[in-house]
Design an enzyme around this catalytic site. Sequence first.
Site, PDB file in Angstrom:
ATOM      1  N   ASN A 149       0.807  -1.231   0.000  1.00  0.00           N
ATOM      2  CA  ASN A 149       0.000   0.000   0.000  1.00  0.00           C
ATOM      3  C   ASN A 149       0.838   1.278   0.000  1.00  0.00           C
ATOM      4  OD1 ASN A 149       0.687  -0.636   2.712  1.00  0.00           O
ATOM      5  ND2 ASN A 149      -0.874   0.778   3.423  1.00  0.00           N
ATOM      6  N   SER A 226      -0.651  -8.175   6.453  1.00  0.00           N
ATOM      7  CA  SER A 226      -1.948  -8.608   6.975  1.00  0.00           C
ATOM      8  C   SER A 226      -1.792  -9.344   8.306  1.00  0.00           C
ATOM      9  CB  SER A 226      -2.612  -9.535   5.963  1.00  0.00           C
ATOM     10  OG  SER A 226      -1.803 -10.675   5.753  1.00  0.00           O
ATOM     11  N   GLU A 247       3.581  -5.328  12.250  1.00  0.00           N
ATOM     12  CA  GLU A 247       2.666  -4.190  12.061  1.00  0.00           C
ATOM     13  C   GLU A 247       1.557  -4.692  11.147  1.00  0.00           C
ATOM     14  OE1 GLU A 247       3.074  -1.453  13.688  1.00  0.00           O
ATOM     15  OE2 GLU A 247       5.087  -1.849  14.428  1.00  0.00           O
ATOM     16  N   CYS A 281      -3.173   1.648   6.298  1.00  0.00           N
ATOM     17  CA  CYS A 281      -3.570   0.907   7.511  1.00  0.00           C
ATOM     18  C   CYS A 281      -4.185   1.843   8.538  1.00  0.00           C
ATOM     19  CB  CYS A 281      -2.358   0.204   8.087  1.00  0.00           C
ATOM     20  SG  CYS A 281      -0.980   1.314   8.354  1.00  0.00           S
ATOM     21  N   GLU A 460       7.513   0.538  16.028  1.00  0.00           N
ATOM     22  CA  GLU A 460       8.559   1.044  15.135  1.00  0.00           C
ATOM     23  C   GLU A 460       8.710   2.540  15.392  1.00  0.00           C
ATOM     24  OE1 GLU A 460       7.210  -0.107  11.206  1.00  0.00           O
ATOM     25  OE2 GLU A 460       8.141  -2.069  11.435  1.00  0.00           O
TER      26      GLU A 460
HETATM   27  P1  NAD Z   1       0.228  -9.445   3.034  1.00  0.00           P
HETATM   28  O1  NAD Z   1       0.283  -9.940   4.436  1.00  0.00           O
HETATM   29  O2  NAD Z   1      -0.491 -10.258   2.039  1.00  0.00           O
HETATM   30  O3  NAD Z   1       1.704  -9.256   2.456  1.00  0.00           O
HETATM   31  C1  NAD Z   1       2.659  -8.408   3.073  1.00  0.00           C
HETATM   32  C2  NAD Z   1       4.046  -8.903   2.722  1.00  0.00           C
HETATM   33  O4  NAD Z   1       4.250 -10.152   3.348  1.00  0.00           O
HETATM   34  C3  NAD Z   1       4.270  -9.132   1.238  1.00  0.00           C
HETATM   35  O5  NAD Z   1       5.596  -8.815   0.929  1.00  0.00           O
HETATM   36  C4  NAD Z   1       4.030 -10.626   1.087  1.00  0.00           C
HETATM   37  O6  NAD Z   1       4.673 -11.192  -0.009  1.00  0.00           O
HETATM   38  C5  NAD Z   1       4.593 -11.144   2.394  1.00  0.00           C
HETATM   39  N1  NAD Z   1       4.016 -12.390   2.890  1.00  0.00           N
HETATM   40  C6  NAD Z   1       2.765 -12.865   2.719  1.00  0.00           C
HETATM   41  N2  NAD Z   1       2.624 -14.049   3.337  1.00  0.00           N
HETATM   42  C7  NAD Z   1       3.818 -14.328   3.922  1.00  0.00           C
HETATM   43  C8  NAD Z   1       4.310 -15.411   4.697  1.00  0.00           C
HETATM   44  N3  NAD Z   1       3.554 -16.451   4.993  1.00  0.00           N
HETATM   45  N4  NAD Z   1       5.586 -15.353   5.140  1.00  0.00           N
HETATM   46  C9  NAD Z   1       6.364 -14.298   4.867  1.00  0.00           C
HETATM   47  N5  NAD Z   1       5.963 -13.268   4.104  1.00  0.00           N
HETATM   48  C10 NAD Z   1       4.696 -13.262   3.654  1.00  0.00           C
HETATM   49  O7  NAD Z   1      -0.345  -7.959   3.124  1.00  0.00           O
HETATM   50  P2  NAD Z   1      -0.655  -6.971   1.899  1.00  0.00           P
HETATM   51  O8  NAD Z   1      -1.926  -7.416   1.281  1.00  0.00           O
HETATM   52  O9  NAD Z   1       0.554  -6.796   1.085  1.00  0.00           O
HETATM   53  O10 NAD Z   1      -0.875  -5.588   2.679  1.00  0.00           O
HETATM   54  C11 NAD Z   1      -2.083  -5.176   3.214  1.00  0.00           C
HETATM   55  C12 NAD Z   1      -2.116  -5.412   4.705  1.00  0.00           C
HETATM   56  O11 NAD Z   1      -1.044  -4.722   5.333  1.00  0.00           O
HETATM   57  C13 NAD Z   1      -3.365  -4.860   5.349  1.00  0.00           C
HETATM   58  O12 NAD Z   1      -3.848  -5.792   6.282  1.00  0.00           O
HETATM   59  C14 NAD Z   1      -2.884  -3.610   6.060  1.00  0.00           C
HETATM   60  O13 NAD Z   1      -3.654  -3.193   7.178  1.00  0.00           O
HETATM   61  C15 NAD Z   1      -1.524  -4.017   6.476  1.00  0.00           C
HETATM   62  N6  NAD Z   1      -0.689  -2.855   6.748  1.00  0.00           N
HETATM   63  C16 NAD Z   1      -0.359  -2.582   8.050  1.00  0.00           C
HETATM   64  C17 NAD Z   1       0.409  -1.460   8.345  1.00  0.00           C
HETATM   65  C18 NAD Z   1       0.807  -1.141   9.767  1.00  0.00           C
HETATM   66  O14 NAD Z   1       1.713  -0.333   9.944  1.00  0.00           O
HETATM   67  N7  NAD Z   1       0.189  -1.732  10.773  1.00  0.00           N
HETATM   68  C19 NAD Z   1       0.835  -0.618   7.317  1.00  0.00           C
HETATM   69  C20 NAD Z   1       0.464  -0.937   6.003  1.00  0.00           C
HETATM   70  C21 NAD Z   1      -0.287  -2.055   5.735  1.00  0.00           C
END
Ligand code: NAD
Length: 479
Positions: A149, A226, A247, A281, A460
């Site tokens: 995002n 996520s 996060e 987020c 962080e």
């Molecule tokens: P995602 O969890 O699908 O992927 C995030 C990253 O993790 C990607 O690089 C992905 O390839 C990797 N990943 C996925 N599964 C994995 C696994 N099993 N092991 C290791 N790496 C893995 O999330 P997304 O769809 O890319 O992003 C959206 C999510 O991120 C939303 O839930 C949003 O709320 C969250 N988010 C949180 C924050 C925060 O600071 N809390 C900030 C931005 C986004």
Amino acid sequence: MTINNYINGQLVPPVGGRYLNNVNPATGQISGLIPDSGKEDVELAVRAAQAAFPAWSVMHPEQRHDILKAISDGILARLDALAAAESADSGKTVRTATTVDIPRSALNFKFFATALLHFASESHFVPGQSLSVTLRQPLGVVGCISPWNLPLYLFTWKIAPALAAGNCVVAKPSEVTPLTAFLLGEICTAAGLPPGVLNIVHGQGPEAGAAIVQHPAIKAISFTGSTRAGAEIARKAAPVFKKISLELGGKNPNLIFADCDYDEMLATTVRSSFNNQGQICLCGSRIYVEASLYEQFKKDFVERVRALKVGFPTNPDSDLGAVVSKTHFDKVMGCIELAREEGGVVLCGGHPVSVPGEGANGYYIAPTIIEGLPAQCRTNQEEIFGPVVTIAPFSTDDEAISLANSTNYGLSATVWTNNLRRTQRLSVELQAGIVWINTWMLRDLRTPFGGVKDSGIGREGGWDALRFFTETKNVTFRL
Ligand code: NAD
């Protein structure tokens, strides 16, 4: 454009020779290929990082500062190219990428470049008996995994403190938005970052991401993404006692009281709902309004949101661009359908938007406001992460707090009121890692950033990040 991994300062193809399509969500067209890396690629990256660690970890802080500052300058020098790449990869407007994503990515490096010069540790003195000194040593090789995002913004938010603390890094950007991470490699080389200090491996979460998490030589994982993936990472990291910072998702409440500064609240609430197509987020997706103000707010909010322009990301008039992918488009449209099934009334939006010309096959969704849903329904409990918000009235402070705290998430909350005592009570009782009073997304990088409950573990930002990326060791001298 075919991109490759950045390992030991070189661009290298994936060992298995497999690539994934990269799709521009604003056009629906394939824009290039990215490595579909696996264990072998992560192994190469870890070896390069291990080899670079001894020199990097003992480099004089001033020299490390100069290199990180040069990376920051290099990002700013390529602001337009990076913003164009970020927009093409993610569908966000070029305006957002130019004014938010890329400047903040540069600031992340600048901030931690200066922080490392001031990072100090404690000593404890007992007269005549002992002097204890707490060393803070880098962990070694660490893993940084980031989402789509805010691609370069969040990628650098992890990498910069990890490097500043003296670690070497194996990092993986989201497979959905790999371009700016790829360009960062070139910038790091030009800035004089020694080979192997930062290694960027592209690929999918369950393969490349999981290989980073499971690698025994990687001592810590800083992950943003996520809640589902965060839970999986926590399960894998726990038995080997790996440090983790997670996060995760959010379902943030906005509490709007009748005594707020109305115009400022309204303008900010439009932003906090639909900035970056609602894919931040921190976006407030559950808007609770004091009953006496509810009807006026509803009318004005709907009117403002109807006026937002969804358009091609390079068009300077576009307020919203495309959502990040076809998969995400389908997910968000499914959530809107679910809201209707749950009895929600769509006050505006609720449908895809056709953008003529280049955008004809892109993934655009009208900003959507839904009312009439109870707090416990799925629409108000599950993260949508798109341009969709719900609105509902409340009557008392107690009710506002209970509604705000009624989900499993706890990332941020926003409160609009001029009642000092109320702000004091709410700041204590809201279950969130971040509470904004009469503002939204006003960030000071020195403050702790992170969530409670299912929104994550750890903080962080500022010293928290440098502490995460170091191990303390107590040394006691008998006097
Ligand atoms: P995602 O969890 O699908 O992927 C995030 C990253 O993790 C990607 O690089 C992905 O390839 C990797 N990943 C996925 N599964 C994995 C696994 N099993 N092991 C290791 N790496 C893995 O999330 P997304 O769809 O890319 O992003 C959206 C999510 O991120 C939303 O839930 C949003 O709320 C969250 N988010 C949180 C924050 C925060 O600071 N809390 C900030 C931005 C986004």
